[in-house]
Design an enzyme around this catalytic site. Structure first.
Site, mmCIF file in Angstrom:
data_model
loop_
_atom_site.group_PDB
_atom_site.id
_atom_site.type_symbol
_atom_site.label_atom_id
_atom_site.label_comp_id
_atom_site.label_asym_id
_atom_site.label_seq_id
_atom_site.Cartn_x
_atom_site.Cartn_y
_atom_site.Cartn_z
ATOM 1 C CD GLN A 33 31.214 52.706 66.075
ATOM 2 O OE1 GLN A 33 30.307 53.219 65.727
ATOM 3 N NE2 GLN A 33 31.206 51.597 66.765
ATOM 4 N N PRO A 34 34.886 54.395 62.388
ATOM 5 C CG PRO A 34 35.951 52.615 61.415
ATOM 6 C CD PRO A 34 35.688 53.178 62.560
ATOM 7 C CE LYS A 70 24.891 51.888 71.208
ATOM 8 N NZ LYS A 70 24.243 52.330 72.254
ATOM 9 C CD GLU A 96 20.508 47.820 69.651
ATOM 10 O OE1 GLU A 96 20.131 48.353 70.940
ATOM 11 O OE2 GLU A 96 20.401 48.804 68.942
ATOM 12 C CD GLU A 136 24.172 50.180 68.512
ATOM 13 O OE1 GLU A 136 23.073 50.068 69.044
ATOM 14 O OE2 GLU A 136 24.474 51.288 68.052
ATOM 15 C CE LYS A 143 27.821 54.404 67.556
ATOM 16 N NZ LYS A 143 26.737 53.391 67.077
ATOM 17 N NE ARG A 181 18.098 45.608 65.910
ATOM 18 C CZ ARG A 181 17.719 47.139 66.359
ATOM 19 N NH1 ARG A 181 16.281 47.149 66.615
ATOM 20 N NH2 ARG A 181 18.634 47.786 66.248
ATOM 21 N NE ARG A 211 15.866 46.757 51.706
ATOM 22 C CZ ARG A 211 16.689 47.825 52.080
ATOM 23 N NH1 ARG A 211 16.451 48.919 52.657
ATOM 24 N NH2 ARG A 211 17.974 48.049 51.205
#
Length: 298
Positions: free
Chosen positions: A169-170, A95, A263, A261, A131, A246, A216
């Site tokens: 990250q915030p 990332k 993807e 992100e 992360k 994505r 949804r």
């Protein structure tokens, strides 16, 4: 003589059981006469060279074996068409690509990367997320309050001990309004979903959490589509080289959309949210396989 197209959808041991997109994609391919199979990427007995195309789908265990996975991808690309291409996989499986997007002016969630041995500086105010930079499905990810610095520092130390670069990250204050995922097929927008936040508790690393709660359909705004387009334009490959993409988006504190992100490796494509998605996916795979056999770049 009719030539049967052979396609492997590369997955993993977890993906063989849990990839919700896989049945619909296999059915769509097989209904078009394609010899299609889901195969774990590390299946040593499978002949990848016998395939016209190998499509990376649910290779969800790559973060623990990234070097091996990328070596495999390079070897497969030498003998078959690989979607998405190996160079894209190398770029997108860490990332740190968020730095590339930011340098090119794409709005992203502000991110500090801390490699093992570097000084650990955590935010002074507000909630934040820790992360590893190589991860999938929010694995090894946790949210912390400003009162949980010691707990967060322990998390960082654990990740560093495993050799991981850490992202800080915030935690976006408007995340409760929902995360959005915009899906693209062959470089064209296909469909989008909205989902509830994943990190519902603070100070907890929960690798069994539901990664996409309360899905949804979502109709993206013009600003979201423009942001997704800018992110895809920053990929070090032609956009039409990407079979799928994505773009995960949320709102910054001022309400403007930012990329969470991008993807390009093994994302859930939420095919159950788009009735003709599997058919369009299969048509693209078949057309690209035919072009590869003819020696035409698509």
């Amino acid at each position: 003589m009719t030539v049967t197209t052979r396609v492997a959808l590369a997955t993993s041991t977890p993906g063989l059981d849990e990839d919700s997109d896989m049945p619909a994609l296999l059915e769509a391919l097989r209904s078009r006469g394609v010899d299609a199979a889901a195969v774990a990427w590390d299946d040593a007995g499978f002949d990848w060279a016998a395939c016209d195309t190998v499509v990376i789908r649910s290779t969800w265990d790559y973060p623990l074996r990234r070097g091996e996975f990328l070596a495999w991808a390079g070897a497969v690309q030498a003998v078959a068409r690989l979607d998405n291409p190996a160079g894209v996989l190398r770029w997108n499986t860490d990332k740190v690509y968020l730095h590339d997007l930011a340098r090119l002016g794409v709005p992203v969630v502000p991110t500090r990367f801390i490699a093992p041995g570097e000084e650990v500086v955590l935010p002074d105010g507000g909630q934040f997320v820790v992360k590893p930079s190589v991860s999938a499905g929010a694995y090894g990810t946790a949210r912390y309050t400003e009162a949980q610095h010691d707990l967060a520092a322990g998390h960082v130390a654990e990740l560093h001990g495993a050799g991981a670069t850490v992202m800080v990250q915030p935690y976006l204050s408007r995340i409760d309004e929902g995360e959005r995922a915009l899906v693209f097929l062959g470089g064209a927008f296909s469909h989008a979903i909205r989902k509830d936040p994943v990190l519902t508790e603070t100070g907890v690393v929960d690798n069994e959490r539901v990664p996409h709660p309360n899905l949804r359909p979502h109709r993206p705004s013009a600003a979201e589509l423009a942001l997704a387009g800018a992110a895809l334009a920053a990929v070090p490959e032609r956009q039409d080289e990407l079979l799928y993409a994505r773009v995960d988006i949320a709102d910054a504190d001022d309400g403007s959309p930012v990329v969470m992100e991008l993807e390009l490796v093994e994302p859930n494509l939420f095919m159950d949210q788009e009735a003709d998605g599997p058919a369009r996916f299969a048509d693209l795979v078949l057309a690209r396989a035919a072009a590869a056999r003819a020696g035409v770049r698509t």
